[in-house]
Design a protein around this motif. Structure first.
Motif, PDB file in Angstrom:
ATOM      1  N   VAL B 206      -1.711  18.179  15.761  1.00 31.15           N
ATOM      2  CA  VAL B 206      -1.272  17.391  16.620  1.00 31.15           C
ATOM      3  C   VAL B 206      -0.113  16.504  16.503  1.00 31.15           C
ATOM      4  O   VAL B 206       0.734  16.067  17.289  1.00 31.15           O
ATOM      5  N   ALA B 207       0.165  16.585  15.155  1.00 30.67           N
ATOM      6  CA  ALA B 207       1.406  15.764  14.973  1.00 30.67           C
ATOM      7  C   ALA B 207       2.969  16.656  15.213  1.00 30.67           C
ATOM      8  O   ALA B 207       2.780  17.895  15.095  1.00 30.67           O
ATOM      9  N   SER B 208       3.951  16.066  15.179  1.00 29.26           N
ATOM     10  CA  SER B 208       5.244  16.730  15.368  1.00 29.26           C
ATOM     11  C   SER B 208       5.810  16.734  14.061  1.00 29.26           C
ATOM     12  O   SER B 208       6.773  17.825  13.722  1.00 29.26           O
ATOM     13  N   PHE B 209       5.456  15.971  13.069  1.00 32.32           N
ATOM     14  CA  PHE B 209       6.371  15.687  11.979  1.00 32.32           C
ATOM     15  C   PHE B 209       5.297  15.144  11.013  1.00 32.32           C
ATOM     16  O   PHE B 209       4.348  14.496  11.261  1.00 32.32           O
ATOM     17  N   GLY B 210       5.514  15.560   9.653  1.00 27.50           N
ATOM     18  CA  GLY B 210       4.524  15.302   8.753  1.00 27.50           C
ATOM     19  C   GLY B 210       5.238  14.706   7.305  1.00 27.50           C
ATOM     20  O   GLY B 210       6.215  15.091   7.051  1.00 27.50           O
ATOM     21  N   TYR B 211       4.668  13.916   6.574  1.00 25.81           N
ATOM     22  CA  TYR B 211       4.868  13.517   5.350  1.00 25.81           C
ATOM     23  C   TYR B 211       3.803  13.971   4.352  1.00 25.81           C
ATOM     24  O   TYR B 211       2.552  13.563   4.738  1.00 25.81           O
ATOM     25  N   ILE B 212       4.186  14.449   3.103  1.00 26.64           N
ATOM     26  CA  ILE B 212       3.023  14.633   2.226  1.00 26.64           C
ATOM     27  C   ILE B 212       3.017  13.593   1.037  1.00 26.64           C
ATOM     28  O   ILE B 212       4.146  13.435   0.465  1.00 26.64           O
ATOM     29  N   ILE B 213       2.254  12.930   0.509  1.00 28.06           N
ATOM     30  CA  ILE B 213       2.389  11.939  -0.416  1.00 28.06           C
ATOM     31  C   ILE B 213       1.278  12.020  -1.420  1.00 28.06           C
ATOM     32  O   ILE B 213       0.198  12.491  -1.355  1.00 28.06           O
ATOM     33  N   GLU B 214       1.938  12.056  -2.853  1.00 31.98           N
ATOM     34  CA  GLU B 214       0.958  12.449  -3.937  1.00 31.98           C
ATOM     35  C   GLU B 214       1.492  11.354  -4.839  1.00 31.98           C
ATOM     36  O   GLU B 214       2.941  10.783  -5.109  1.00 31.98           O
ATOM     37  N   ASN B 215       0.453  10.691  -5.665  1.00 32.36           N
ATOM     38  CA  ASN B 215       0.626   9.944  -6.585  1.00 32.36           C
ATOM     39  C   ASN B 215       1.688   8.578  -6.174  1.00 32.36           C
ATOM     40  O   ASN B 215       2.594   8.201  -7.136  1.00 32.36           O
TER      41      ASN B 215
END
Lengths: 290, 262
Positions: B206-215
């Motif tokens: 559903v998203a047009s943009f994404g961020y991935i967060i780790e630690n």
């Protein structure tokens, strides 16, 4: 039969005072999760302030209350601001300790300002005896019972329908969610202290009018505690009903068992009730979905 | 619309939960923030909403800007009033209140007329919520609770809604319904959405943009289709390798390093 009626009727009067004080406890507990151990002292302080106002001005009873209640609200707000607000986010136990400290301070303050001797507080009510059927009442007694009924009704309507009242319950249910909904939790806490202080002043003035104005009045706060627990700690309406129950039970124990039983009867009732209903008569159970 | 620049969040003055996070949510977009348990997603959302303080957390660095104004130091009610509203993790309804009372509290910062309007709108959007409006919200099913939680946020007339794991603990069919609603709100009412999910598959759809967060750090960002095509995302978030689903027996984590960690 007359003896029983007399015990019950005077029990209801004392019970009304317990109920009012207990409602103050319950209101603060409901909104803030803190048992305010200074509730009895707050009642004493506001009664003394009202006494000074009456002494200077000689106002009629209704005018006196009309002046006492706003002053008490201001006192409640001020105390919350000074003692409780800085504790926001601290463990509940620490805040309870602060209220205990506050209680001791207020006791000292009252003696410091008004002296240790009991005083006669003329609230401007007549002292002609009124007979309701076979039972005689002083006007101050009837006013006390009527005030409790009135405050209970107002509190019920307030918590059920008003925005601030629902917000108080919301804060009690989930503080973080309340913040996320834009409810200012500290403002709701301040409101709770304000209203609880107003109720304390009504209790204080009427208690003083019925019994006496003395610096050991704060002890009524402790004596109302069984009513708070019996009502369910977080139920404002429960507290008022439980106050009446405790008042009558105390009188009956004293009348039929003996003088010493009066002081402990309230606590006996709590122990019995808590064994059967651990959340009090009207307290809210944890909501659990299975 | 919402932009974070180098935000750092510290708990108890000692534990760094979020480090140098910068992200951008454009008006009208659905932006996904993905990450596993404990990556710092919820902490970040709490920081944006200004509700870290009672938990001992604090934004110690960076700026949070919403509609061109710095809100890093704003109070939670001020942030809600500006139109930045969060649907918290696990619904967090006022369990002892009725459904309608929950919704009313969502409109706490709004005028009476706006609240009445908001109620009509939420009931139109979720007929199920309308049916159950007089029930104690704590007894509703998970899906219904999620609808109430979203409805409560809508009552505050948000310009940007932050959803913290709306799929948590819900049946797939219910999740589909919830996501459909989110997309509808985005398309028809131009509601901007910041979506936090563990379910990357769903979120990147559903998203047009994404961020991935780790630690506590953003390790990867990009357009949703680009993320979906990324080998690392496929392996570690979508559970695929080489296009085909693979058996868990063949997964040998030590064999393949995540490229963004090197």
């Amino acid at each position: 039969m007359d003896f029983l009626l007399l015990l019950v009727s005077t029990g209801l009067v004392t019970g009304a005072a317990y109920g009012l004080i207990a409602m103050g406890f319950a209101l603060v507990y409901k909104a803030t999760g803190v048992v305010n151990f200074a509730q009895g002292e707050l009642m004493m302080l506001t009664a003394y302030v009202s006494f000074s106002v009456a002494d200077r001005t000689g106002l009629s009873f209704l005018m006196l209350m009309a002046l006492t209640i706003p002053i008490s609200m201001a006192i409640g707000l001020l105390l919350e601001r000074i003692f409780i607000r800085p504790m926001l986010g601290e463990p509940v136990f620490s805040i309870v300790m602060v209220t205990i400290g506050l209680a001791v301070i207020l006791r000292g303050l009252v003696i410091l300002v008004w002296g240790p001797d009991p005083a006669v507080f003329d609230v401007g009510l007549p002292d002609t005896v009124i007979r309701l059927g076979p039972v005689p009442f002083y006007p101050a007694q009837l006013v006390l019972v009527a005030a409790m009924a009135g405050v209970t009704t107002i509190a019920w309507i307030f918590l059920r329908f008003s925005r601030i009242g629902i917000a108080m319950r919301a804060v009690a249910a989930n503080e973080t969610a309340a913040r996320l909904s834009g409810i200012s939790v500290s403002r709701i806490h301040a409101f709770a202290w304000m209203f609880s202080s107003a109720i304390a002043s009504i209790a204080g003035v009427l208690f003083a009018a019925n019994f006496k104005l003395a610096p050991d009045m704060w002890f009524q706060g402790m004596k109302s505690f069984p009513a708070v627990i019996l009502g369910g700690l977080d139920s404002v309406i429960g507290a008022s009903v439980a106050g009446l129950v405790i008042g009558v039970v105390e009188n009956l124990f004293q009348g039929y068992v003996g003088q010493g039983m009066r002081e402990i009867s309230g606590f006996i009732v709590i122990v019995v009730v808590l064994m059967v209903r651990p959340y009090g008569l009207f307290g809210s159970r944890e909501i659990e979905r299975v | 619309m919402l932009s974070l620049a180098n935000v750092q969040v510290v708990y108890g003055r000692a534990i760094e939960a979020v480090r140098d996070v910068s992200l951008e949510v454009e008006a009208g977009a659905i932006v996904a923030l993905l990450g596993s348990n404990g990556a710092g997603k919820s902490t970040l959302l709490k920081a944006i909403s200004g509700v870290l303080h009672p938990e001992g957390g604090e934004i110690v660095g960076g700026t949070v800007t919403f509609l061109g104004e710095e809100i890093g130091r704003a109070t939670p009610d001020d942030i809600v009033r500006r139109g930045l509203i969060q649907v918290p993790e696990g619904r967090a309804l006022f369990a002892t209140l009725t459904v309608e009372e929950n919704l009313l509290m969502g409109g706490f910062t709004r005028r009476r007329s706006e609240v009445a309007e908001g109620l009509d709108r939420v009931y139109a959007l979720f007929p199920r919520v309308h049916e159950r409006r007089h029930e104690i919200s704590g007894y509703l099913s998970g899906g219904e609770q999620q609808m109430v939680a979203i409805g409560r946020a809508l009552m505050g007339r948000p310009r940007l809604v932050m959803l913290d794991e709306p799929s948590l603990g819900l049946a797939p069919q219910i999740i589909d319904g919830i996501f459909e609603t989110i997309v509808t709100l985005n398309r028809e009412e131009k509601l901007t959405v910041l979506l936090i999910e563990q379910n990357a598959q769903l979120a990147l759809e559903v998203a047009s943009f994404g961020y991935i967060i780790e630690n506590g750090r953003i390790v990867l960002d990009g357009a949703a289709e680009k993320l979906r095509a990324n080998d690392d995302v496929q392996e570690f978030y979508l559970g695929m390798s080489g296009g085909a689903r693979k058996s868990m027996r063949d997964v040998k984590h030590y064999k393949r390093r995540k490229r963004w960690l090197s």
